[in-house]
Scaffold this motif. Structure first.
Motif, short mmCIF file in Angstrom:
data_model
loop_
_atom_site.label_atom_id
_atom_site.label_comp_id
_atom_site.label_asym_id
_atom_site.label_seq_id
_atom_site.Cartn_x
_atom_site.Cartn_y
_atom_site.Cartn_z
N PHE A 150 10.29 -8.66 -10.12
CA PHE A 150 9.89 -7.28 -9.82
C PHE A 150 8.63 -7.21 -8.96
CE2 PHE A 150 12.72 -6.46 -13.33
CZ PHE A 150 13.26 -5.21 -13.04
N SER A 151 7.99 -8.34 -8.69
CA SER A 151 6.71 -8.34 -8.00
C SER A 151 6.73 -7.74 -6.59
CB SER A 151 6.15 -9.77 -7.94
OG SER A 151 7.05 -10.64 -7.28
N PRO A 152 7.83 -7.87 -5.81
CA PRO A 152 7.83 -7.19 -4.51
C PRO A 152 7.68 -5.68 -4.65
CG PRO A 152 9.52 -8.88 -4.54
CD PRO A 152 9.00 -8.76 -5.94
N LEU A 153 8.13 -5.12 -5.76
CA LEU A 153 8.03 -3.68 -6.00
C LEU A 153 6.73 -3.31 -6.70
CD1 LEU A 153 11.66 -3.12 -7.32
CD2 LEU A 153 10.86 -2.88 -4.97
N LEU A 154 6.36 -4.09 -7.70
CA LEU A 154 5.22 -3.75 -8.55
C LEU A 154 3.88 -4.26 -8.03
CD1 LEU A 154 6.75 -4.46 -12.06
CD2 LEU A 154 6.17 -2.22 -11.15
N PHE A 155 3.93 -5.31 -7.22
CA PHE A 155 2.68 -5.97 -6.82
C PHE A 155 2.48 -5.98 -5.31
CE2 PHE A 155 0.28 -9.83 -5.68
CZ PHE A 155 -0.92 -9.53 -6.32
N MET A 156 3.42 -6.56 -4.56
CA MET A 156 3.17 -6.79 -3.14
C MET A 156 3.01 -5.48 -2.35
SD MET A 156 5.28 -10.16 -1.94
CE MET A 156 4.32 -10.22 -0.42
N ARG A 157 3.91 -4.55 -2.53
CA ARG A 157 3.81 -3.31 -1.77
C ARG A 157 2.57 -2.49 -2.14
NH1 ARG A 157 9.57 -4.15 -1.95
NH2 ARG A 157 10.54 -3.82 0.10
N PRO A 158 2.27 -2.33 -3.44
CA PRO A 158 1.01 -1.64 -3.76
C PRO A 158 -0.23 -2.34 -3.22
CG PRO A 158 2.46 -1.64 -5.66
CD PRO A 158 3.09 -2.54 -4.64
N VAL A 159 -0.23 -3.67 -3.20
CA VAL A 159 -1.37 -4.40 -2.65
C VAL A 159 -1.50 -4.14 -1.16
CG1 VAL A 159 -2.23 -6.72 -2.09
CG2 VAL A 159 -1.49 -6.20 -4.41
N LEU A 160 -0.38 -4.02 -0.46
CA LEU A 160 -0.43 -3.70 0.97
C LEU A 160 -1.08 -2.32 1.18
CD1 LEU A 160 3.08 -4.96 2.15
CD2 LEU A 160 0.87 -6.06 2.51
N ALA A 161 -0.76 -1.36 0.30
CA ALA A 161 -1.40 -0.05 0.39
C ALA A 161 -2.91 -0.18 0.12
CB ALA A 161 -0.77 0.91 -0.62
N TRP A 162 -3.26 -1.05 -0.81
CA TRP A 162 -4.68 -1.28 -1.12
C TRP A 162 -5.40 -1.88 0.08
CZ3 TRP A 162 -7.24 -6.13 -2.70
CH2 TRP A 162 -8.55 -5.92 -3.17
N ILE A 163 -4.77 -2.83 0.74
CA ILE A 163 -5.37 -3.42 1.94
C ILE A 163 -5.58 -2.35 3.00
CG2 ILE A 163 -4.99 -5.04 3.85
CD1 ILE A 163 -3.54 -6.85 1.88
N GLY A 164 -4.58 -1.45 3.14
CA GLY A 164 -4.73 -0.36 4.09
C GLY A 164 -5.94 0.50 3.80
N ALA A 165 -6.19 0.78 2.52
CA ALA A 165 -7.36 1.56 2.14
C ALA A 165 -8.65 0.82 2.48
CB ALA A 165 -7.31 1.88 0.65
N ILE A 166 -8.65 -0.48 2.30
CA ILE A 166 -9.85 -1.28 2.57
C ILE A 166 -10.24 -1.22 4.04
CG2 ILE A 166 -10.72 -3.66 2.67
CD1 ILE A 166 -9.23 -4.22 0.09
N ILE A 167 -9.27 -1.30 4.93
CA ILE A 167 -9.57 -1.38 6.37
C ILE A 167 -9.53 -0.03 7.06
CG2 ILE A 167 -8.75 -3.75 6.46
CD1 ILE A 167 -6.22 -2.76 7.81
N GLY A 168 -9.40 1.04 6.27
CA GLY A 168 -9.47 2.37 6.86
C GLY A 168 -8.16 2.93 7.34
N ARG A 169 -7.06 2.40 6.84
CA ARG A 169 -5.72 2.91 7.20
C ARG A 169 -5.16 3.70 6.00
NH1 ARG A 169 -3.92 1.32 12.56
NH2 ARG A 169 -1.82 1.20 11.70
N SER A 170 -3.87 4.02 6.08
CA SER A 170 -3.24 4.77 5.00
C SER A 170 -3.19 3.94 3.72
CB SER A 170 -1.81 5.16 5.41
OG SER A 170 -1.10 5.71 4.31
N TRP A 171 -3.46 4.60 2.58
CA TRP A 171 -3.38 3.91 1.29
C TRP A 171 -2.18 4.41 0.48
CZ3 TRP A 171 -8.15 6.76 1.93
CH2 TRP A 171 -8.15 8.01 1.33
N SER A 172 -1.22 5.05 1.16
CA SER A 172 -0.05 5.58 0.48
C SER A 172 0.91 4.46 0.09
CB SER A 172 0.68 6.58 1.38
OG SER A 172 1.94 6.92 0.84
N ILE A 173 1.20 4.36 -1.21
CA ILE A 173 2.16 3.37 -1.68
C ILE A 173 3.56 3.71 -1.17
CG2 ILE A 173 3.28 2.40 -3.73
CD1 ILE A 173 0.64 2.57 -5.17
N LEU A 174 3.87 5.00 -1.06
CA LEU A 174 5.16 5.41 -0.53
C LEU A 174 5.32 4.95 0.93
CD1 LEU A 174 5.54 9.04 -1.96
CD2 LEU A 174 6.64 6.94 -2.75
N SER A 175 4.24 5.03 1.69
CA SER A 175 4.27 4.54 3.06
C SER A 175 4.50 3.04 3.11
CB SER A 175 2.96 4.89 3.77
OG SER A 175 2.92 4.33 5.07
N ALA A 176 3.89 2.32 2.16
CA ALA A 176 4.07 0.87 2.10
C ALA A 176 5.53 0.53 1.79
CB ALA A 176 3.16 0.27 1.04
#
Length: 243
Positions: A152-178
């Motif tokens: 389940f990690s691609p759904l529960l972990f990897m995609r939310p972490v990508l949204a988190w990275i986006g927030a860190i660098i000033g991009r979108s932090w939407s998990i739905l967008s990820a």
């Protein structure tokens, strides 16, 4: 969905190669982050893990550490003293909540048969005996949880972490967008998670085999964790076109 209408498919092996290339090009900084990871892991062991009162202070410092790491990887200055750290709390809280909820459901699943009214008392007694024997084997439980979480990690972990990275660098932090950007990429993401889960699974097995392995594992796991974080950065760059 991508803005140009083209669906991207993640080349998992290429992400590993790019991460290795980045490490080699920035080896001094990566080894410094590795030393930091060793320090944080050692402190975590010494304070007794998340059950102690010092854990919250440790977690806050550890959060800032990884915030600075991704700011560095994406060349966003200042690396730590940035108001963006407040914005990153939104996706990070969502990640913690999603993982906690999933683990809670996973822990409840073995007890579902007790709620089924059409199951005979004899079957429930046999199931109780099986469950007691199963629960005594902690290694089997750890392995089972690790396998299920990895699936389940691609759904529960990897995609939310990508949204988190986006927030860190000033991009979108939407998990739905990820999820939208990375749709139809479950299996390449799963491949990456299987690789790293296998490595950490072996390390966990060694610690359970003999607690004396804990300090070597603390050291050996650090470069793996930093390398996996670089891979996550490359995955983000692949889907969002950000360097």
């Amino acid at each position: 969905m991508e803005q140009d209408g083209q669906q991207k498919y993640l080349p998992a092996v290429q992400m590993l190669r790019e991460a290795l290339g980045y490490w080699l090009e920035n080896s001094r900084a990566m080894w410094l982050f590795t030393a930091g990871q060793v320090l944080f892991a050692a402190v975590f062991v010494l304070i007794g893990g998340w059950t102690q009162e010092w854990f919250l202070l440790w977690a806050a410092a550890y959060y800032v550490f990884w915030y600075g790491f991704f700011r560095y990887v994406f060349n966003r200055e200042p690396y730590v003293l940035s108001w963006r750290i407040v914005a990153t709390l939104i996706p990070s809280i969502k990640i913690v909540f999603m993982v906690f909820l999933f683990l809670l459901v996973l822990m409840f699943l073995p007890y579902v048969p007790y709620l089924m009214g059409d199951v005979s008392l004899e079957v429930k007694d046999n199931y109780t005996a099986f469950l007691q024997q199963y629960m005594q084997d902690s290694q089997a439980i750890d392995l089972g949880l690790n396998v299920v979480f990895t699936l389940f990690s691609p759904l529960l972990f990897m995609r939310p972490v990508l949204a988190w990275i986006g927030a860190i660098i000033g991009r979108s932090w939407s998990i739905l967008s990820a999820f939208s950007r990375t749709q139809n990429n479950y299996f390449p993401m799963l491949l990456l998670m299987i690789i790293f889960s296998a490595v950490f699974g072996v390390m966990l097995f060694l610690i359970r085999l003999d607690w004396e392995f804990v300090w070597p594992i603390v050291v050996l796991s650090a470069p793996v964790i930093v390398f996996f974080s670089i891979v996550m950065g490359r995955v983000y760059s692949f889907f969002w076109g950000v360097n």
